[in-house]
Design an enzyme around this catalytic site. Structure first.
Site, short mmCIF file in Angstrom:
data_model
loop_
_atom_site.label_atom_id
_atom_site.label_comp_id
_atom_site.label_asym_id
_atom_site.label_seq_id
_atom_site.Cartn_x
_atom_site.Cartn_y
_atom_site.Cartn_z
CD GLU A 28 -73.61 24.73 -66.61
OE1 GLU A 28 -73.84 23.98 -66.33
OE2 GLU A 28 -73.65 25.90 -67.21
CE1 TYR A 90 -78.41 29.89 -70.64
CE2 TYR A 90 -80.13 30.07 -71.86
CZ TYR A 90 -79.30 29.32 -71.95
OH TYR A 90 -79.37 29.47 -73.45
N GLY A 97 -76.64 41.34 -74.02
CA GLY A 97 -76.37 43.20 -74.46
C GLY A 97 -77.49 43.81 -73.77
N GLY A 99 -78.15 44.01 -70.53
CA GLY A 99 -77.32 43.89 -69.50
C GLY A 99 -78.52 43.09 -68.36
N GLY A 101 -78.08 39.69 -67.24
CA GLY A 101 -76.78 38.90 -66.22
C GLY A 101 -76.56 40.21 -65.25
CG ASN A 128 -69.13 29.57 -69.43
OD1 ASN A 128 -68.82 30.57 -70.08
ND2 ASN A 128 -69.98 29.72 -68.96
CE1 TYR A 135 -71.16 35.72 -63.67
CE2 TYR A 135 -70.06 33.85 -63.58
CZ TYR A 135 -71.09 33.89 -63.81
OH TYR A 135 -72.24 33.01 -63.77
#
Length: 163
Positions: A28, A90, A97, A99, A101, A128, A135
């Site tokens: 960030e 995070y 890849g 899954g 998150g 971002n 999302y």
């Protein structure tokens, strides 16, 4: 083949959580902003007395913590019900890849549904776009009409000392 799983954080995870927070801060563009210590996380997540002020779930692959969701309870005066505010999500990019998150967010959504909470909310930086796209793909609704405010540092001290 990795065997990923999501679970509640344990006291032994505080060092890994702190490292993931530092990694997130670098991502960030705020690499020097993290002031928190492992003891701070232990006190917030696993206090010796009283209720925790924060909670965490971790993503684990082959016994290694590679992702985290740190959250706390919020409250809506409009619904009269609690919710979850996701402070940080995070996953180490090396494990992208898988899954993880989505699995972390799904776990928090399940907690909301199981406990009758009405909202799962979080912030994302405007630049971002990979996260925003992620999302959006989940069906999350951006709250563009709201402006987030913060008071901290010297301003907080000045405001809090004005009695």
């Amino acid at each position: 083949m990795p065997d990923p799983r999501i679970r509640r954080a344990r006291p032994a995870d505080t060092a890994a959580i702190l490292q993931l927070v530092r990694d997130l801060a670098r991502y960030e563009r705020e690499p020097d902003a993290v002031e928190a210590s492992r003891d701070d996380f232990a006190a917030a997540l696993f206090p010796a007395q009283g209720a925790p002020t924060a909670h965490a779930h971790v993503a684990e692959v082959e016994g290694e913590v590679v992702g985290m969701a740190v959250w706390f309870l919020s409250f809506s005066t409009w619904t009269g019900k609690p919710g979850i505010h996701l402070e940080d999500l995070y996953v180490d990019p090396a494990y992208g890849g898988l899954g993880l998150g989505k699995a972390l967010l799904t776990t928090l959504a399940e907690i909301c549904v199981d406990r009758g909470y009405r909202r799962l909310e979080w912030w994302v930086l405007r630049w971002n776009t990979p996260s925003i796209d992620f999302y959006d793909g989940l069906g999350a609704t951006p709250m563009d009409d709201w402006i987030d405010y913060r008071v901290d540092g010297a301003t907080l001290t000045r405001l809090g000392g004005a009695r």
